[in-house]
Design an enzyme around this catalytic site. Structure first.
Site, PDB file in Angstrom:
ATOM      1  N   ASN A   1       0.866  -1.181   0.000  1.00 48.23           N
ATOM      2  CA  ASN A   1       0.000   0.000   0.000  1.00 48.23           C
ATOM      3  C   ASN A   1       0.902   1.231   0.000  1.00 48.23           C
ATOM      4  OD1 ASN A   1      -1.826   2.024   0.507  1.00 48.23           O
ATOM      5  ND2 ASN A   1      -2.257   1.405   2.627  1.00 48.23           N
ATOM      6  N   TRP A   2       0.969   1.879  -1.162  1.00 48.74           N
ATOM      7  CA  TRP A   2       1.886   3.026  -1.284  1.00 48.74           C
ATOM      8  C   TRP A   2       1.330   4.285  -0.628  1.00 48.74           C
ATOM      9  CZ3 TRP A   2       3.817   2.890  -7.120  1.00 48.74           C
ATOM     10  CH2 TRP A   2       4.457   1.666  -7.353  1.00 48.74           C
TER      11      TRP A   2
ATOM     12  N   SER B   1       3.622  -2.184  10.363  1.00 48.80           N
ATOM     13  CA  SER B   1       5.083  -2.180  10.544  1.00 48.80           C
ATOM     14  C   SER B   1       5.720  -3.529  10.240  1.00 48.80           C
ATOM     15  CB  SER B   1       5.454  -1.695  11.953  1.00 48.80           C
ATOM     16  OG  SER B   1       4.984  -0.385  12.147  1.00 48.80           O
TER      17      SER B   1
ATOM     18  N   GLY C   1       2.942  -1.182   4.280  1.00 46.75           N
ATOM     19  CA  GLY C   1       2.912   0.248   3.987  1.00 46.75           C
ATOM     20  C   GLY C   1       4.314   0.752   3.681  1.00 46.75           C
ATOM     21  N   GLY C   2       4.957   1.334   4.685  1.00 43.57           N
ATOM     22  CA  GLY C   2       6.265   1.971   4.503  1.00 43.57           C
ATOM     23  C   GLY C   2       7.283   1.115   3.750  1.00 43.57           C
TER      24      GLY C   2
END
Ligand code: PEP
Length: 250
Positions: free
Chosen positions: A9-10, A213, A234-235
């Site tokens: 998920n950008w 995370s 994500g990140g």
């Protein structure tokens, strides 16, 4: 055997040019991934078509991050499911906690969205998860079960078979705090049990991802859990090397 999926998920990151480069790097490195692991990337809406041109025919799936709760019409700024399907999306994330928290996305709205997405041929990546206060009050099972039932119990078994569930504890998203493998496993098992109450044996076939995370250093332990079938990232999805290293953690 359930599908293993690693989805990136950008969020609201990268320019179109950067996104195309990132997609190219993911495609190039995807050759290293075992055949039973599916990679999906979810760039911002503006990037979908150019990224589709990069991933088409490569096996890397394309997802949107959200869709409108109406089919078409006077809904300024919204993107309809058929528009997403038309630019090559096969998936859409729905109910991400950032949408629930910042954009007032309710279970009722998500019921509308999930039915529209499925009708347009998209597979929803449906997110659930408790916040820190709910976890500390010991209400995480109740909160997550309610999110699952309020939306997914409105589906037929045929529709449910196309849904991917993502458990993402809000307190672990973008915070560097990860749920322990034990915490994640117990709630994944609970989600599967709740799905089984409505859908019976189909629950065993549903892919349930962990998100929050997740990174190369903790993915192996999480993915080793019996009810964790992959990750929503994500990140770490913004670096092709990290994203691929996570996918190599099965
Ligand atoms: C997410 O937003 O879906 C997510 C899991 O983010 P992060 O990996 O950055 O915690």
């Amino acid at each position: 055997m359930r599908k293993h999926i690693v989805a990136g998920n950008w969020k609201m990151n990268t320019t179109v040019a950067e996104g195309v480069e990132l997609a190219k790097a993911v495609v190039e490195k995807s050759a290293e991934i075992p055949a039973d692991v599916k990679l999906i990337i979810a760039p911002p809406h503006t990037h979908l078509y150019p990224v589709h041109e990069v991933v088409e025919g490569t096996g890397v799936g394309l997802s949107a991050q959200n869709c409108a709760d109406h089919e078409k019409g006077a809904f300024t700024g919204e993107i309809a499911v058929n528009m997403l399907a038309g630019v090559g999306c096969e998936y859409t994330i729905l109910g991400h906690s950032e949408r629930r928290q910042y954009y007032g996305e309710t279970d009722e709205k998500l019921v509308e969205k999930i039915h529209l997405a499925l009708a347009a041929g998209l597979s929803p990546i449906f997110c659930v998860g408790e916040n820190l206060e709910e976890r500390e009050a010991g209400r995480h099972f109740d909160v997550v079960n309610a999110q699952v039932k309020n939306v997914l119990n409105t589906l037929t078994a045929e529709e449910m078979a196309k849904v991917i569930v993502a458990y993402e504890p809000v307190w672990a998203i973008g915070t560097g705090k990860t749920a322990s493998a034990e915490q994640a496993q117990e709630i994944h098992a609970e989600i599967r049990k709740t799905l089984a109450e409505k859908f019976g044996a189909l629950a065993e076939e549903i892919t349930i991802l962990y998100g929050g995370s997740c990174k190369p250093s903790n993915a192996k332990e999480l993915f080793a859990c019996p009810d964790i079938d992959g990750g929503l990232i994500g990140g770490a999805a913004l670096k092709a090397d990290d994203f691929i290293a996570i996918a190599l953690s099965f």
